[in-house]
Design a protein around this motif. Sequence first.
Motif, short mmCIF file in Angstrom:
data_model
loop_
_atom_site.label_atom_id
_atom_site.label_comp_id
_atom_site.label_asym_id
_atom_site.label_seq_id
_atom_site.Cartn_x
_atom_site.Cartn_y
_atom_site.Cartn_z
N ASP A 26 0.77 -0.95 0.03
CA ASP A 26 -0.33 0.12 -0.19
C ASP A 26 0.61 1.18 0.22
OD1 ASP A 26 -2.58 -1.81 -0.18
OD2 ASP A 26 -2.71 -1.58 2.25
N ALA A 27 2.10 1.25 1.13
CA ALA A 27 2.51 2.59 0.85
C ALA A 27 3.58 2.56 -0.28
CB ALA A 27 4.08 2.44 1.87
N ALA A 28 3.94 1.60 -1.21
CA ALA A 28 4.80 1.49 -2.06
C ALA A 28 3.79 1.76 -3.53
CB ALA A 28 5.46 0.77 -2.47
N ASP A 29 2.82 1.50 -3.22
CA ASP A 29 2.06 1.74 -4.80
C ASP A 29 1.53 1.15 -5.50
OD1 ASP A 29 -0.75 2.80 -5.79
OD2 ASP A 29 0.61 3.65 -6.74
N GLU A 30 1.97 -0.56 -4.73
CA GLU A 30 2.57 -1.98 -5.96
C GLU A 30 0.95 -2.82 -5.09
OE1 GLU A 30 4.98 -2.34 -7.56
OE2 GLU A 30 6.37 -0.45 -7.35
N ASP A 31 1.25 -3.77 -6.38
CA ASP A 31 0.97 -5.08 -6.07
C ASP A 31 1.07 -5.77 -5.11
OD1 ASP A 31 -0.29 -7.85 -6.28
OD2 ASP A 31 -1.82 -7.06 -7.17
N THR A 32 1.04 -6.44 -3.69
CA THR A 32 1.51 -7.59 -2.94
C THR A 32 2.45 -8.92 -3.87
OG1 THR A 32 0.13 -8.97 -3.32
CG2 THR A 32 -0.60 -7.08 -0.88
N LEU A 33 1.47 -9.42 -4.83
CA LEU A 33 2.29 -10.37 -5.46
C LEU A 33 3.81 -9.65 -6.08
CD1 LEU A 33 -0.69 -12.19 -7.41
CD2 LEU A 33 0.31 -12.33 -5.20
N ASP A 34 3.48 -8.21 -6.71
CA ASP A 34 5.39 -7.56 -7.28
C ASP A 34 6.26 -7.45 -6.46
OD1 ASP A 34 3.75 -7.68 -9.75
OD2 ASP A 34 2.86 -5.57 -9.22
N LEU A 35 6.24 -7.18 -5.63
CA LEU A 35 7.16 -7.15 -3.44
C LEU A 35 7.87 -8.51 -4.23
CD1 LEU A 35 4.83 -5.85 -0.68
CD2 LEU A 35 6.30 -5.14 -2.87
#
Length: 89
Positions: A26-35
């Motif tokens: 959420d903080a990085a404005d990314e999808d969890t699967l992209d981390l």
Amino acid sequence: MIATALPDDEPTATSVTESIVTAVADAADEDTLDLPPLWDVVDPEALDALFAPMKTGASRAGRVEFDYYGYRVRVDAGESTTVSLLGGE
């Protein structure tokens, strides 16, 4: 700082590790699967076990901090468990 409190009444609903990944995404404005995998920096099973209620049902107390995806992650446990992100990209 971003902080997320885990629900006390449903300890299995959201694990500490799920809360960490969701908060960072959420903080990085990314999808969890992209981390990147959390296990690259910490053992997720050990982290969840560390903050799980004791066999007596009592809460554990303590703090763990580590870096993940450009954020300093802090997990505090006491009366409740809170995941905080300090700093960021």
